[in-house]
Write a protein that holds these residues in place. Structure first.
Motif, mmCIF file in Angstrom:
data_model
loop_
_atom_site.group_PDB
_atom_site.id
_atom_site.type_symbol
_atom_site.label_atom_id
_atom_site.label_comp_id
_atom_site.label_asym_id
_atom_site.label_seq_id
_atom_site.Cartn_x
_atom_site.Cartn_y
_atom_site.Cartn_z
ATOM 1 N N ASP A 14 -39.092 145.006 1.701
ATOM 2 C CA ASP A 14 -39.884 146.193 1.985
ATOM 3 C C ASP A 14 -39.024 147.444 2.059
ATOM 4 O OD1 ASP A 14 -42.521 145.200 2.093
ATOM 5 O OD2 ASP A 14 -42.095 144.270 4.016
ATOM 6 N N GLU A 147 -52.110 156.029 5.902
ATOM 7 C CA GLU A 147 -50.774 155.925 5.337
ATOM 8 C C GLU A 147 -49.747 156.380 6.359
ATOM 9 O OE1 GLU A 147 -50.676 160.210 3.047
ATOM 10 O OE2 GLU A 147 -51.862 158.584 2.160
ATOM 11 N N SER A 153 -46.540 153.003 2.863
ATOM 12 C CA SER A 153 -47.170 151.879 3.537
ATOM 13 C C SER A 153 -47.038 152.004 5.053
ATOM 14 C CB SER A 153 -46.526 150.567 3.075
ATOM 15 O OG SER A 153 -45.140 150.566 3.412
ATOM 16 N N ARG A 165 -45.836 144.822 5.376
ATOM 17 C CA ARG A 165 -46.369 146.187 5.331
ATOM 18 C C ARG A 165 -47.569 146.187 4.397
ATOM 19 N NH1 ARG A 165 -43.119 149.657 7.896
ATOM 20 N NH2 ARG A 165 -44.242 151.450 7.054
ATOM 21 N N PHE A 166 -48.457 147.162 4.556
ATOM 22 C CA PHE A 166 -49.658 147.204 3.731
ATOM 23 C C PHE A 166 -50.062 148.653 3.492
ATOM 24 C CE2 PHE A 166 -50.706 146.716 8.184
ATOM 25 C CZ PHE A 166 -51.636 147.711 8.421
ATOM 26 N N GLY A 167 -50.944 148.837 2.520
ATOM 27 C CA GLY A 167 -51.357 150.180 2.167
ATOM 28 C C GLY A 167 -50.322 150.837 1.264
#
Length: 294
Positions: A14, A147, A153, A165-167
């Motif tokens: 990430d 965000e 993310s 992590r996401f987005g």
């Protein structure tokens, strides 16, 4: 150093491509940071991912640590008067992020409140109210969705099935749809026969999540008594900004309320003193929590 597990390898990836988020990323700073961690860090008690190296400095590093946290602290420091640790440098080395920051001299609120009189509790809550109002007053750009402060993310360790992590998400509605695994009540073949209260709650939740929302607000995301440092009755820092970002206006309240359900019930009872309550959104988020997890 021990080999990384498969999860740690995934988490370390990430940090790939985050060089633009580095702060004071000089060769000297990188070398001195790792040297200090290997030497001075041995003489101080490590607190999870944070290791003090002196009275005034602390290093935060782990495969889960992300340079976005350093960028967030700088963003908050530059745009508000909220006390946050000063970031001395931040960089990535072999997939692992290192953040060297100010070590705030203060006591965790969870500990301090055991000795402070009730009148001082309310002084602390008043300060938190002012700080969080200031945080929520920050204005996102027109294109801002859910965000991080740098448009990337976000992270939420309390969500089940959640990747490291996401987005980011272009809209709040897209974020809500992701939270419920793209579930749509209208797609259920037998939905017309469902009349139980659970199903009605899910339909109500989905309709509310998919509706119109005001612009996102900047959110700490993990407000708890261990992330607030005080000296006496004065708040001297809010720390641990790794979950922060632009979120729906209710997220600070509901995530704090649900997150403190078992660990800090007294904190839950005090939320209305420093955060505007969102009772309808709380019911909506409770339904999500029951069926999709926090």
């Amino acid at each position: 150093m021990r080999p990384l597990s498969s999860l740690e390898q995934l988490e370390s990836k990430d940090n790939e491509g985050t060089e633009s988020l580095a702060i004071n990323n000089t060769r000297t700073n990188r070398l001195l940071t790792r040297l200090a961690l290997a030497t001075l860090g041995r003489f101080h008690k490590s607190d999870g991912v944070c290791t003090p190296i002196s009275k005034n400095k602390i290093i935060k590093t782990d495969t889960r640590v992300h340079l976005t946290e350093a960028a967030t602290m700088r963003f908050v420091a530059e745009n508000t008067t909220i006390p946050v640790p000063k970031v001395h440098c931040a960089f990535v080395h072999k997939g692992r992020a290192f953040i060297v920051m100010e070590r705030i001299q203060g006591q965790e609120l969870a500990v301090a409140f055991k000795k402070l009189p009730k009148t001082d509790h309310h002084k602390v809550y008043a300060q938190l109210r002012s700080m969080l109002d200031e945080l929520r007053a920050l204005k996102p750009s027109e294109a801002t969705g859910v965000e991080s402060c740098v448009g990337g993310s976000v992270f939420e360790h309390r969500l089940p099935r959640c990747p490291p992590r996401f987005g980011p998400f272009a809209t709040i509605q897209a974020f809500h749809l992701w939270l419920r695994d793209d579930f749509q009540p209208s797609d259920e073949v037998e939905q017309h026969t469902r009349t139980d209260s659970d199903w009605r709650d899910i339909e109500k939740m989905a309709a509310m999540q998919d509706g119109l929302w005001p612009p996102p607000v900047f959110t700490h995301g993990d407000l708890n008594p261990f992330n607030i440092l005080v000296r006496g009755d004065k708040v001297v820092a809010i720390i641990d900004w790794e979950l922060a970002g632009w979120y729906p206006n209710y997220w600070e309240y509901t995530s704090t309320w649900l997150g403190s359900y078992l660990r800090w019930p007294d904190w839950q009872d005090a939320l209305h003193l420093f955060l505007d309550p969102f009772p309808e959104e709380l019911e909506m988020d409770r339904t999500r929590y029951i069926w999709w997890g926090l």
